[in-house]
Design a protein around this motif. Structure first.
Motif, PDB file in Angstrom:
ATOM      1  N   ALA A 246       0.483  -1.029   0.248  1.00 28.29           N
ATOM      2  CA  ALA A 246      -0.092  -0.210  -0.051  1.00 28.29           C
ATOM      3  C   ALA A 246       1.009   0.968   0.663  1.00 28.29           C
ATOM      4  O   ALA A 246       0.482   2.591  -0.962  1.00 28.29           O
ATOM      5  CB  ALA A 246      -1.176   0.245   1.484  1.00 28.29           C
ATOM      6  N   VAL A 247       2.182   0.850   0.734  1.00 27.43           N
ATOM      7  CA  VAL A 247       2.940   2.136   0.660  1.00 27.43           C
ATOM      8  C   VAL A 247       3.922   2.216  -0.586  1.00 27.43           C
ATOM      9  O   VAL A 247       4.498   3.266  -0.444  1.00 27.43           O
ATOM     10  CB  VAL A 247       3.163   2.224   1.857  1.00 27.43           C
ATOM     11  N   GLY A 248       3.933   1.188  -1.385  1.00 24.58           N
ATOM     12  CA  GLY A 248       5.008   1.101  -2.584  1.00 24.58           C
ATOM     13  C   GLY A 248       6.193   0.692  -1.928  1.00 24.58           C
ATOM     14  O   GLY A 248       7.451   1.113  -2.642  1.00 24.58           O
ATOM     15  N   VAL A 249       6.097   0.275  -0.953  1.00 22.05           N
ATOM     16  CA  VAL A 249       8.030  -0.552  -0.243  1.00 22.05           C
ATOM     17  C   VAL A 249       7.967  -1.803  -1.189  1.00 22.05           C
ATOM     18  O   VAL A 249       7.495  -3.048  -1.198  1.00 22.05           O
ATOM     19  CB  VAL A 249       8.012  -0.549   0.966  1.00 22.05           C
ATOM     20  N   ASN A 250       8.927  -1.452  -2.038  1.00 21.66           N
ATOM     21  CA  ASN A 250       8.919  -3.448  -2.366  1.00 21.66           C
ATOM     22  C   ASN A 250       9.721  -4.245  -1.343  1.00 21.66           C
ATOM     23  O   ASN A 250      10.454  -3.298  -0.926  1.00 21.66           O
ATOM     24  CB  ASN A 250      10.416  -2.984  -3.668  1.00 21.66           C
ATOM     25  N   TYR A 251       9.550  -5.405  -1.654  1.00 18.43           N
ATOM     26  CA  TYR A 251      10.104  -6.278  -0.695  1.00 18.43           C
ATOM     27  C   TYR A 251      10.567  -7.468  -1.838  1.00 18.43           C
ATOM     28  O   TYR A 251       9.599  -7.642  -2.757  1.00 18.43           O
ATOM     29  CB  TYR A 251       9.686  -6.445   0.627  1.00 18.43           C
ATOM     30  N   THR A 252      11.342  -8.295  -0.924  1.00 23.17           N
ATOM     31  CA  THR A 252      11.341  -9.776  -0.877  1.00 23.17           C
ATOM     32  C   THR A 252      10.942 -10.709  -0.200  1.00 23.17           C
ATOM     33  O   THR A 252      11.447 -10.559   0.938  1.00 23.17           O
ATOM     34  CB  THR A 252      13.235 -10.066  -2.080  1.00 23.17           C
ATOM     35  N   VAL A 253      10.382 -11.436  -0.360  1.00 27.65           N
ATOM     36  CA  VAL A 253       9.844 -13.004   0.678  1.00 27.65           C
ATOM     37  C   VAL A 253      11.156 -13.459   0.201  1.00 27.65           C
ATOM     38  O   VAL A 253      11.642 -14.597  -0.961  1.00 27.65           O
ATOM     39  CB  VAL A 253       8.943 -13.735   0.369  1.00 27.65           C
ATOM     40  N   ASN A 254      11.689 -13.686   1.693  1.00 28.49           N
ATOM     41  CA  ASN A 254      13.160 -14.993   1.897  1.00 28.49           C
ATOM     42  C   ASN A 254      12.968 -16.188   2.692  1.00 28.49           C
ATOM     43  O   ASN A 254      13.333 -15.574   4.078  1.00 28.49           O
ATOM     44  CB  ASN A 254      14.508 -14.145   1.664  1.00 28.49           C
TER      45      ASN A 254
END
Length: 440
Positions: A246-254
């Motif tokens: 929702a806040v546009g933070v990119n992430y990767t599930v590791n």
């Protein structure tokens, strides 16, 4: 004459030429934390050993191999703090802070101590900025803590970092997962290191965090925790991902992130860089809902993170991130003769009370030597007081950058320097604007 000793291995001095970098990072981090509602807490540098044995976890490398532990003169076992969370939790319980308005949000800058092989970005005495929040179970709290860490990294201008997240579930999830790990690793015990063979019966998840290349390779094929988390933990993790989206933070599930300390549950996360070699994590944290209760406090959800200051300084230097220019002397007051030295000392004291950074001669140097010193410390302005200046009440102020001189009176020196510094500041802003405008 020979130095009687050097600094202990794995420690370093932060010299005056570099301390402003540390101060900038610390001020930036604490200021951003305050905007999120986190207030600073300060805890002792050593605690009773049982606090870390219980809080950090008896099966961790930290407790088994790395703690600086000794008996004090009363025969009590005490340990130099290896991390910040356990001490904050002890303080929160002991001082009754859980009775304050919740969520309770704390931040800190601390020195920590671990006995391990010194290497780039990893010392035996190191420093951390961290936050701990108590009394919030919602995934919104997880997202906020992650956003705080990201805000610090962004404010420092550090490029090319990435956020990796995972969920390691709750104690019930992990019971099933640990059974699966035991089954997987039991057929590979001959290849595991001695430490991991000991972990297999006590805490098999610790094997996933082993630094041995052989154990890492074996662990890469182990079952993943996300396949074992319960519906409630899965819902919490999905809630975190929705908020980051929702806040546009990119992430990767590791799914391989488990963190190195036993107290974590559910959300764990790291901010990673590829610019520091093997020491890739610059921030790590997560949720530890059962820690307060395990230390004798109330059952209260909690979460936080820590980031290493040594790595931040190293990373910013490597990436050529802009540090603010270190503050230099506003005015150097030179003197010739004892009466002038007294007047210089009096004037310097008065100007400092007005908020200026002022130095005067306290060595008894010649005027020529004083001006050399003035150049070395980067003073913005200088003035020399002698018998003539004392009699006339008029001094000549030199702009050290422009090599221009102007007369003013001793009585109006405070106002003169104030106006000159304001003018310099405005010129600096204008020059910066012009430069940015031309670049743009």
């Amino acid at each position: 004459m020979a130095l009687i000793t050097n600094a202990p291995r794995g420690t370093q001095d932060v010299l005056p030429a570099d301390s402003y970098k540390w101060q900038y990072i610390e001020r930036t981090a604490l200021d951003i934390a305050s905007k999120f509602g986190f207030r600073e807490i300060r805890t002792p540098v050593f605690e009773h050993t049982e606090l870390f044995a219980r809080g950090v976890g008896e099966t961790t490398d930290v407790v088994q191999k790395e703690m600086y532990t000794f008996n004090d003169k009363g025969g009590r076992s005490v340990t130099m703090r290896p991390e910040g969370t356990a001490g904050v939790c002890r303080s929160v319980i002991e001082r009754g802070l859980v009775n304050d308005a919740l969520p309770l949000k704390t931040s800190y800058v601390v020195s920590c101590f671990r006995y391990e092989k010194p290497q780039m970005g990893r010392l035996r005495e190191f420093h951390q900025f961290g936050v701990e929040a108590f009394g919030a179970a919602s995934p919104s709290a997880d997202a906020e803590v992650i956003l705080l860490a990201k805000s610090v990294i962004d404010a420092l201008g550090i490029p090319d970092t990435r956020l990796e997240i995972n969920s390691i579930g709750c104690p019930e999830c992990r019971k099933k997962y640990q059974l699966a790990l035991v089954e997987y690793f039991s057929s590979r015990t001959q290849s595991l290191c001695e430490t991991c063979n000991g972990r297999l019966s006590k805490n098999p998840m610790r094997i996933l965090d082993c630094k041995s290349p052989v154990c890492k390779e074996i662990a890469s094929g182990a079952p993943k925790i996300l396949d074992f988390i319960c519906p409630d933990c899965a819902e919490h993790f999905d809630g975190l991902k929705r908020r980051l989206d929702a806040v546009g933070v990119n992430y990767t599930v590791n799914p391989d992130i488990v963190r190195g300390l036993d107290y974590y549950n559910r959300t764990v996360f790291e901010f990673i860089t590829d610019k520091l070699g093997s020491q890739s994590a610059i921030c790590g944290g997560g949720r530890y809902d059962g820690l307060l209760e395990s230390l004798g406090g109330p059952k209260l959800p909690a979460l936080g993170f820590a980031m290493g200051l040594e790595r931040l300084v190293m990373l910013m230097e490597r990436c050529e991130c802009p540090f603010p220019e270190p503050e230099t002397c506003d005015l150097y007051i030179g003197s010739s003769g004892d009466a002038a030295a007294v007047e210089a000392l009096k004037l310097a004291y008065k100007l400092r009370e007005e908020g200026f950074k002022v130095e005067c001669d306290v060595v008894g140097r010649s005027v020529k030597a004083q001006m050399k010193y003035c150049d070395k410390i980067g003073a913005k302005f200088s003035v020399i007081i002698g018998d003539n200046e004392l009699q006339s009440g008029i001094v000549e102020v030199k702009d050290m950058k422009k090599s221009e001189k102007e007369e003013t009176t001793l009585a109006s020196l405070v106002d003169y320097i104030y106006n000159k510094l304001i003018a310099q500041s405005i010129e600096g802003i204008a020059d910066s604007f012009d430069e940015n405008f031309l670049i743009g």
